[in-house]
Scaffold this active site. Structure first.
Site, short mmCIF file in Angstrom:
data_model
loop_
_atom_site.label_atom_id
_atom_site.label_comp_id
_atom_site.label_asym_id
_atom_site.label_seq_id
_atom_site.Cartn_x
_atom_site.Cartn_y
_atom_site.Cartn_z
N SER A 9 -0.50 -10.30 -1.84
CA SER A 9 -1.56 -9.79 -1.16
C SER A 9 -1.97 -11.11 -0.12
O SER A 9 -2.83 -10.77 0.71
CB SER A 9 -2.86 -9.86 -2.21
OG SER A 9 -2.79 -8.71 -2.82
N ASP A 54 0.87 -1.24 -0.03
CA ASP A 54 -0.19 0.06 -0.04
C ASP A 54 0.78 1.24 -0.04
O ASP A 54 2.11 1.03 -0.21
CB ASP A 54 -1.07 -0.07 1.35
CG ASP A 54 -0.27 -0.09 2.32
OD1 ASP A 54 0.72 0.17 2.51
OD2 ASP A 54 -0.82 -0.39 3.59
N SER A 100 -6.33 -12.87 3.36
CA SER A 100 -5.44 -11.93 2.65
C SER A 100 -5.07 -10.46 3.33
O SER A 100 -5.57 -10.14 4.42
CB SER A 100 -6.09 -11.81 1.17
OG SER A 100 -7.31 -11.13 1.59
N TYR A 101 -4.49 -9.85 2.52
CA TYR A 101 -4.06 -8.42 3.10
C TYR A 101 -5.26 -7.53 3.61
O TYR A 101 -6.24 -7.21 2.61
CB TYR A 101 -3.31 -7.64 1.86
CG TYR A 101 -2.76 -6.46 2.52
CD1 TYR A 101 -1.62 -6.43 3.40
CD2 TYR A 101 -3.14 -5.10 1.84
CE1 TYR A 101 -1.09 -5.35 3.86
CE2 TYR A 101 -2.44 -3.82 2.28
CZ TYR A 101 -1.43 -4.11 3.60
OH TYR A 101 -0.88 -3.01 3.79
N PRO A 102 -5.38 -7.05 4.67
CA PRO A 102 -6.81 -6.73 5.11
C PRO A 102 -6.92 -5.19 4.81
O PRO A 102 -7.83 -4.57 5.43
CB PRO A 102 -6.63 -6.89 6.88
CG PRO A 102 -5.12 -6.68 7.12
CD PRO A 102 -4.40 -7.18 5.74
#
Length: 858
Positions: free
Chosen positions: A151, A119, A335-337
């Protein structure tokens, strides 16, 4: 052999990624800072055999701050913070020595693979890492920097990322730099001004910091806006007609009908309609309509929806939810939150993800049914171009995850299964009636196919009373018809879920920062969290927002921050110039700040109504050294002493209790000393209120008590009561607590180490002499005859608490609550030293006693 350094964002991520890439064949060791591990193995990189070294940071390596002198609130005009005050990047956590650690591990590396979170913050940390390590890496490679995009922590995703390495995104990193600088300059300027202005005038604000934030303040504004609607709401009386009818042939329970006019606000008019309806004793069926309806399955899960549901359904605050989600992610369960996307990419393995859930008894039947009949393609959502939606990545049990972890994981999994299930279908039946001249109706729903609601039962069609089977022209007998009086009701306070929705709608914060802003307004005592996760503004929060509205509404409205967020996104996309956006936003807020300062009396008028002047607050405690009158102790945050005669306010240590210290006075200024204590099991020390705010010696700083005072002869100072260097931290000194008897103790004047010793001693004093071995001050102990633990029933002994064998069993390291992980292991043998006693400036190492205590504690 070439060397490749790989850096992840957290130690647990580094371990998981290294395990996958090395196929479990890596060696691990602790890094020099003690917080990060290094995992090494040999593998193939770009067709060559190389030595891989995987390690991590602990979040941001650097943080932005003003240079030293601009952090002095008393000497710097807040207006200077907008442009004149230079900023610098400092280590985010100096105790971790992260820059040095990274440079040691990167030395001699040929290239680096950055495994930071994918991110904008992750991109920013990429460049913080590069700034630290590039000066020590080998030169000459055509390309030495690679970025891994992933991810989830699964074998497939990690290997795909390793095989498709890209480059870090400089524009996204710049957008984070811009946001950090804007928030620092704007937030600090407004916060410093209004904190000093109002805390100097009012005693019961009950907030240690009256903060302003470009995102925090509009967030508070939403809560106060709802509060104002509640307060200004005036209930209105209205009337509805309720009719109950029965089918004569079936003798069933009465059917309650809804009036088609809904309601009227005039009782006489309502009574007229009742009279018209009562002219008929039968209810005529005018129309029977049946329509099949669909309740759509949910779109794929993004961060904002997860936060909303966690708050409204699970009772978990946004900050807590994100902490749990990040833990589940780093452990490989989801997965990526942090994602804004609600659309699965075309190549996402939905079926494979679903197959992993076939053994969980909570949803095994639903999953097997979907796999046998074929999954339904998820609804089309929004692709924000960041990460796939939040998805379970492997099976789990409550025993593995713990209570809150399991509840969040269970919701995420059920949501995912629902996205690939069929829609819920039901039949809605509506019957239109006429009673006299008035029209009424009733409706009911009958389930056709539950679809996704089998796995999300809380969204299912509730069981209702069955609607009677009838046709147009049938008649029902009227059992009752009456006029019912009701009142309109005010809206309720905003829930966290509703606030998150408003923040997303108006562009306040990002999916990652929304929980932080909500947490901030709670921590600042601007709102309280009531039952049902409702946010109720406090008096301080209400007055601040009303004051901003009186002075400059744009300070609290979401419009200006939303516009700034759009500009920051343009920087991230490479469509706007970093310096121009930064300067433009700062110019706007600088003008607003000057107008705010000039108009502060508008807010002050509101403060006067809600809060008490500082002179009228608190209880008399200790005497002022200037006028010798009693000063008042104000317990509300921030706790402080105020002399109404001199009109002076003196700061105190926070998060503890304050009481008078034996009516003793400071030899420098004649102020009565007070005693600060953190509790019976904590530490305590005396302090002079004047010296605490106005350091008397050059080597002292604001906020130091008598246990750090370098006065050469005062009986309460460090020179009189200091014993030796702290066994845990580098800079602290263990100081005798003269108030602690008969459970005597010495406490570090820097960290939270407390050493208990000589229990039940009659008297404990620090002697003038020092230890020949470790240079610590000797301690003279006097026991009662009946309770002496000394050999041969002696009652007095003078010796070194570190080295003297007589004291060996009488000293116990009790706790060190704020000890950092970097000190663990091997760091226990630091010596004690005296303070201010000539030759004791260079301490020697003590013998085994305290080193053994430190090693035992670690």
């Amino acid at each position: 052999m070439r060397s490749v350094l790989m850096v992840a964002e957290k130690p647990s991520l580094a371990q998981a990624i290294a395990k996958i890439l090395s196929k479990g064949n890596c060696t691990s060791r602790k890094g020099l800072n003690g917080a990060c591990s290094v995992h090494e193995y040999t593998g193939i990189f770009q067709g060559q055999t190389v030595h891989f070294k995987m390690t991590s940071v602990c979040g941001h390596v650097m943080s932005l701050d003003f240079i030293g002198k601009y952090n002095n609130w008393d000497k710097v005009d807040p207006a200077e913070l907008f442009s004149k005050a230079p900023t610098e990047k400092k280590e985010a956590n100096p105790k971790l020595n992260m820059v040095k650690f990274l440079q040691v591990e990167a030395r001699g590396s040929d290239c680096v693979v950055l495994w930071l979170d994918c991110d904008k913050e992750g991109e920013n940390i990429c460049f913080e890492v590069l700034d630290a390590i590039q000066p020590v890496m080998n030169k000459g490679s055509a390309r030495s920097v690679y970025r891994a995009k992933f991810s989830s922590i699964t074998d497939t995703d990690i290997w795909n990322a390793m095989n498709r390495l890209g480059e870090p995104n400089h524009n996204e990193a710049l957008s984070v730099d811009a946001r950090q600088e804007l928030d620092l300059r704007i937030g600090c300027a407004f916060t410093r001004f209004q904190t000093k202005y109002f805390q100097g005038k009012y005693g019961n604000l009950d907030s240690s910091l009256i903060s302003f934030g470009p995102c925090q303040t509009p967030t508070l504004g939403f809560c106060v806006e709802r509060h104002d609607k509640i307060q200004s709401f005036k209930p209105e009386t209205y009337w509805v007609i309720q009719a109950k009818v029965n089918h004569d042939l079936r003798k069933e329970s009465p059917l309650t009908l809804d009036w088609n006019r809904v309601r009227v606000f005039d009782r006489e008019v309502g009574q007229m309609f009742v009279n018209l309806a009562k002219t008929s004793r039968d209810a005529q069926v005018e129309l029977v309509s049946k329509k099949e309806k669909t309740k759509q399955r949910p779109q794929a899960l993004n961060t904002v929806e997860m936060l909303r549901v966690a708050s409204s359904a699970l009772g978990m605050g946004p900050q807590h939810t994100m902490q749990i989600a990040e833990r589940l992610y780093t452990q490989g369960y989801i997965s990526y939150p942090r994602t804004e996307t609600t659309h699965y990419p075309a190549n996402f393995d939905l079926k494979g993800t679903l197959k992993q859930q076939t053994n969980n008894p909570f949803w095994v039947e639903e999953v097997k049914a979907l796999l046998s009949t074929g999954i339904n393609q998820p609804r089309k959502g929004t692709d924000a171009g960041d990460h796939p939606p939040i998805t379970p990545m492997c099976a789990a049990t409550e025993a593995e995850l713990g209570s809150d972890g399991w509840r969040l994981y269970e919701y995420i999994t059920r949501h995912f299964i629902a996205t690939v299930s069929q829609d819920c279908k039901y039949l809605q039946t509506t019957i239109e009636f006429s009673i006299g001249t008035e029209a009424f109706s009733c409706s009911g729903r009958t389930l056709i196919s539950p679809g996704y609601t089998t796995v999300m039962p809380w969204q299912g069609i509730p069981l209702e009373e069955s609607i009677p089977v009838c046709e147009r022209g049938d008649t029902f007998s009227v059992d009752e018809i009456k006029l019912i009086e009701k009142q309109t009701s005010p809206p309720d306070y905003l829930t966290e879920a509703e606030l998150i929705t408003l923040m997303e709608k108006h562009g306040i914060g990002t999916d990652a920062s929304i929980p932080v802003h909500i947490n901030n307004i709670c921590q600042r005592n601007y709102v309280t969290v009531e039952s049902g996760r409702k946010l109720k503004p406090t008096n301080l929060g209400i007055v601040l927002v009303h004051g901003y509205y009186k002075i400059d509404a744009e300070l609290v409205l979401p419009t200006i921050r939303s516009a700034v967020e759009k500009q920051l996104n343009l920087i991230a996309q490479g469509k706007a110039n970093y310096h121009q956006v930064l300067q433009h936003a700062l110019d706007i807020f600088k003008r607003k700040f000057h107008y705010f300062v000039d108009s502060i009396t508008n807010m002050d008028e509101l403060m006067e109504v809600s809060f008490s002047p500082i002179a009228a607050t608190g209880k008399p405690l200790s005497r002022c050294g200037k006028c010798h009158r009693f000063m008042k102790y104000i317990q509300a945050k921030p706790s402080r002493l105020h002399c109404s005669h001199c009109d002076e306010t003196y700061s105190l240590p926070q998060n503890g209790a304050i009481k008078l210290y034996k009516e003793l006075r400071c030899p420098l200024d004649d102020f009565e000393l007070v005693l600060w204590t953190s509790g019976a099991r904590g530490k305590s020390y005396p302090l002079c209120p004047y010296c605490f705010s106005n350091p008397p010696f050059r080597d002292m700083k604001k906020g130091m008590g008598c246990n750090e005072c370098t006065h050469p002869s005062c009986q309460h100072s460090l020179n009189s009561l200091g014993i030796g260097q702290c066994v845990e931290c580098d800079s602290g000194v263990l100081v005798l607590d003269p108030t602690s008897g008969p459970k005597w103790r010495m406490a570090c004047n820097k960290c939270n180490v407390v050493v208990h010793f000589f229990e039940h001693a009659h008297k404990v004093q620090v002697a003038q002499e020092s230890c020949d071995v470790c240079d610590a001050s000797l301690v003279a102990v006097d026991f009662n005859k009946t309770r002496t633990p000394l050999p041969a029933s002696e009652t007095q002994h003078t010796g070194c608490v570190f080295c003297d064998p007589v004291f060996q069993d009488l000293v116990e390291l009790k706790h060190a609550t704020m000890r950092h992980s970097m000190y663990r292991g091997g760091g226990g043998r630091r010596g004690g030293r005296g303070r201010g006693r000539g030759r004791r400036g260079n301490a020697k190492k003590p013998k085994d006693k305290m080193a053994a205590l430190a090693a035992y504690f670690v």
